[in-house]
Structure formats: structure tokens, C-alpha cells
Motif scaffolding. Sequence first.
Motif, PDB file in Angstrom:
ATOM      1  N   GLU A  34       5.834  -3.751   2.264  1.00 59.28           N
ATOM      2  CA  GLU A  34       6.111  -5.074   1.714  1.00 59.28           C
ATOM      3  C   GLU A  34       4.653  -6.013   1.230  1.00 59.28           C
ATOM      4  N   LEU A  35       3.837  -5.605   1.975  1.00 59.91           N
ATOM      5  CA  LEU A  35       2.349  -6.226   1.584  1.00 59.91           C
ATOM      6  C   LEU A  35       1.901  -5.694   0.501  1.00 59.91           C
ATOM      7  N   ILE A  36       1.948  -4.425   0.490  1.00 65.43           N
ATOM      8  CA  ILE A  36       1.316  -3.762  -0.382  1.00 65.43           C
ATOM      9  C   ILE A  36       2.120  -3.929  -1.843  1.00 65.43           C
ATOM     10  N   SER A  37       3.460  -4.215  -1.958  1.00 66.47           N
ATOM     11  CA  SER A  37       4.236  -4.297  -3.057  1.00 66.47           C
ATOM     12  C   SER A  37       4.245  -5.660  -3.575  1.00 66.47           C
ATOM     13  N   THR A  38       3.876  -6.592  -2.779  1.00 67.52           N
ATOM     14  CA  THR A  38       4.115  -8.085  -3.032  1.00 67.52           C
ATOM     15  C   THR A  38       3.083  -8.851  -3.159  1.00 67.52           C
TER      16      THR A  38
END
Length: 287
Positions: A186-190
Motif C-alpha cells: 500500500e505504501l509503495i503504490s500510494t
Amino acid sequence: MADLNYHHLRYFHVVAHEGHLTRAAEKLNVSQSALSSQIRQLEDRLGQKLFDRRGRSLILTEAGRIALDHADSIFTTGRELLNTLKQTGMARRPLRVGAISTLSRNFQLSFLKPALGRKDVEIILRSGSSAELIPALTALQLDVVLTNQPPDADALSDFVVQAVDTQPVGLICTPDLCPKHHSIQELISTVPLILPAYSSVMRMHFDALCDRLDVTPQIAAEVEDMAMMRLLAREGAGLAVIPSIVVKDEIVSGRLIEAHVLPDILETFYAVTVRRKFPNPVLSLVC
């Protein structure tokens, strides 16, 4: 055993610093032939060749560089003796360290720590690119090069590559930038990311992780310099993919947090030396 002739050593000292027999002879007000004779006598006494001739220049051999280090210490102590009879001072042995300019300063400090504050050691620290530092190492102008990407070596290479530290790589950011309880995916994609340059091993492993997780990173910046990545992370420009040692002071203070440790991604730091007949004994303090 006959004592060392310090008159010969003085002549060698001047020639070594001038790098040219004619200039040294003019400075010493002696003939070139007399000066050459004095140098040959010193070489005979030491049992080592001190110079290689390249054109009109004289290049120190490995034994010559060691002799110059001692000569510098001897004549520095002599000057101190003349300046004061109460404090003769202590000769310091130089440790010449090259560090890749993009390397973590915290790692460099950690590496040098055993030699810091010693009265018998002088640290000479030079930063630059691998293309600048590795030739200086092979020319014996440096004792060791610190890097996170060691040079290519083969059976004919004189490089000695030693892994001196391995650090986990994490997702580093300001506390307000990372939503709590978000997964790595989630962090990498957002969240915008501050990534190391494509040429780094760390970036290659991160890209492989993204492929395994089937996520597309939101790239805010690609940076070669770890010090710059640290500054960008402090400014809240994004989520930095860097070893926590780079920002350990900010993590201790709470200015930055490590949201996640990235699995199977490590940053390895190396000390690169060359095989030498006369290795610098100070290296044993740090390697």
C-alpha cells in the motif's frame, strides 16, 4: 648495523615532494649527479628501490611512499623540537581513505571511529567517484576505498574486497507522511517514493521486490547521493528507500520513522584495498 644517514633522507624527502630531480637539485643547490648518488646510497641502505622514472618525472614506488611517510614524520618532529624544547610532539602515521561521494556519512564515521582521536594517527579523507578513487588506490595514493559497489576483480586483480558492514534497507519518511498500519504494498503504490538511482544494487533489488509484489511505485525522485536522499526525506518529499543507518540521528530524534524494513534488501559496504608488500599497519584498526 650502520645508522640511517639522515642527510640522504633529507635529499630523498625533497626529491619525493618535488617529483623531479632537476627542481630538487636547484632547491638543494647541488648537482643532479650528486643528488642521484645520494638517493642511490639511501636505496642501497634500505634495500629497496624508492623511485620509478617516467619520462622526466620520478614516481614513488610502494617502498618510496612508506619511506616518505616516515621522512615526513621525522622532519615534522624535528621542526617541533626546534620550536619548543618542552614538547617534542608525536609523529602521526597517515591513513589515506577514499570514500565514494554518495556514500553514507554515518557509515564512514562508523568505519573511522577506531582511529579517531588517536594521537598517533592522521586521517586523510578524500571523496570522489569510483573512476577517481580506484586508480588512486592502485597507484598507492590511498590505503583503502570505501564503497557500496566494489570494483570488478579477477584472478589477475590486486584488489582485496572486504565486506565491513551490512545494513537493512527500509521505507523512511516523516511521521505524518505514512498512514498507520499500511502494508508495504500500500505504501509503495500510494505514497511518493525517493529511490536510489538505477545504477545501484539497492535499486535493482527494490525493483525486483516491486515485481514480486505486483505493485507500481509512485516515484517522486531518483537520487544517487544518500545524503541528498536523507535531506529530501526530512523535508517530507517522499518515502525514501535507504538504509536506516543513513538517518539514524533523525530516527532517534523522532523526526523520521522507519515505516517498514524491506524484505531481502540489504546494503553492503565494502573496504577495498590492494595487495601490498608493505601494508599500512593503521589499516588493522579499521578493517
